[in-house]
Scaffold this active site. Structure first.
Site, PDB file in Angstrom:
ATOM      1  N   TYR A 184       0.847  -1.189   0.000  1.00  0.00           N
ATOM      2  CA  TYR A 184       0.000   0.000   0.000  1.00  0.00           C
ATOM      3  C   TYR A 184       0.886   1.242   0.000  1.00  0.00           C
ATOM      4  CZ  TYR A 184      -4.438   2.442   1.048  1.00  0.00           C
ATOM      5  OH  TYR A 184      -5.570   3.215   1.000  1.00  0.00           O
TER       6      TYR A 184
ATOM      7  N   LYS B 159      -1.136  -1.007  -4.238  1.00  0.00           N
ATOM      8  CA  LYS B 159      -2.328  -0.184  -4.025  1.00  0.00           C
ATOM      9  C   LYS B 159      -1.885   1.255  -3.786  1.00  0.00           C
ATOM     10  CE  LYS B 159      -6.483   0.206  -1.166  1.00  0.00           C
ATOM     11  NZ  LYS B 159      -7.163  -0.224   0.070  1.00  0.00           N
TER      12      LYS B 159
END
Length: 302
Positions: A133, A158
């Site tokens: 992330y 992400k």
């Protein structure tokens, strides 16, 4: 592990005494999977990862694995200090998760090779596939992203920063390396539907939908319209539901989680309030959310 459709980030229900409510979490996840979720990301950002103990993350993962019963992939979060993230990664693997969403190191800024080292050390604690992330101080260059994508069990990235140019360069760099065609990219901005059309333009079709947690009908209608090129419905939902929702969300820091929890309760499953340092929405804001929700459902019904 390939994802398709709308990705479900459930909230984490708390009982009246503030403890993790496993029964209501199971109900919440079961309802989301039955509604058509393409994957379940439990105990992540919308699930108040920042406020959970490692034991609670493990327990929430076990609940999610049991509730989904293999119908869709289950990913759980790990992150923060390296030893803690390694422990969490091992725990969610033991709990039966299909993968890990690896959140950034806590607070500190780090050079690019330090971020690579962090991912290497955490992923060494698990055999599960990992999605990294990118957010906060963890901002990758295109060459660093390509280096991470080459690690044995890193399967996705992400993005929670929202720099479209940076993401375009990252996507191009990763796609150019051997095996890069199978690497998966996710739009991880709050209320990601608002930026989904822009991300699709740089090759990022997957996104996390917080709205799916309390209004799966709206989230699925938007995703279908976006995928099929129904610009009229996409624009109507952006103008009349998602845009006003973002405006409400931005009035109070932390509402990207608090409003979602309030929405789940509005739809009939009392999931309790949020843990500190977040605050629950005011009665006025909950009333505005209820009106937005009602209108959004009217739009898709029409």
């Amino acid at each position: 592990m390939k994802f398709h459709g709308v990705l479900f980030f459930p909230v984490t229900p708390f009982a009246a005494d503030g403890s993790l409510d496993e029964g209501r979490l199971a109900q919440h996840i079961e309802a989301g999977v039955a509604a058509g979720a393409g994957g379940v990301f439990v105990a992540c950002g919308t699930g108040e990862f920042h406020a959970l103990t490692s034991d609670e993350i493990e327990r929430a993962t076990r609940v999610a694995v049991k509730a989904t019963a293999g119908r869709v992939p289950v990913l759980a979060a790990a992150g923060g200090p390296t030893p803690v993230a390694r422990d969490q990664a091992a725990r969610v693997e033991q709990a039966g998760a299909d993968g890990i969403l690896l959140l950034p190191p806590y607070l500190v800024s780090a050079p690019q090779q330090g971020l690579v080292r962090y991912v290497e050390e955490v992923t060494a604690a698990t055999r599960l596939p990992v999605v990294f992330y990118q957010r906060g101080t963890a901002r990758l260059t295109d060459s660093t992203a390509a280096e991470l994508a080459a690690l044995p069990n890193v399967v996705g990235l992400k993005d929670g920063i929202g720099d479209i140019e940076r993401m375009h360069r990252i996507v191009r760099a990763v796609r150019a390396v051997p095996g890069g065609a199978d690497f998966q990219f996710f739009n991880g901005l709050p209320t990601a539907e608002m930026t989904a059309p822009a991300y699709r333009g740089v090759g990022v079709d997957l996104y996390s939908s917080a709205v799916f947690a309390f209004a799966p009908e709206i989230a699925l209608a938007f995703h279908t319209a976006l995928t099929e090129g129904d610009e009229t419905l996409v624009n109507t939902l952006l103008d009349e539901f998602y845009g006003p929702l973002v405006a409400l969300r931005d009035e109070v820091p932390g509402y990207s989680v608090s409003l979602v929890k309030a929405g789940v309760t509005l739809r009939g499953l009392d999931v309790g309030g949020v843990r500190a340092p977040l605050l629950d929405p005011t009665p006025e804001h909950v009333a505005r959310l209820a009106k937005l929700l009602e209108h959004g459902l009217e739009v898709i019904a029409a």
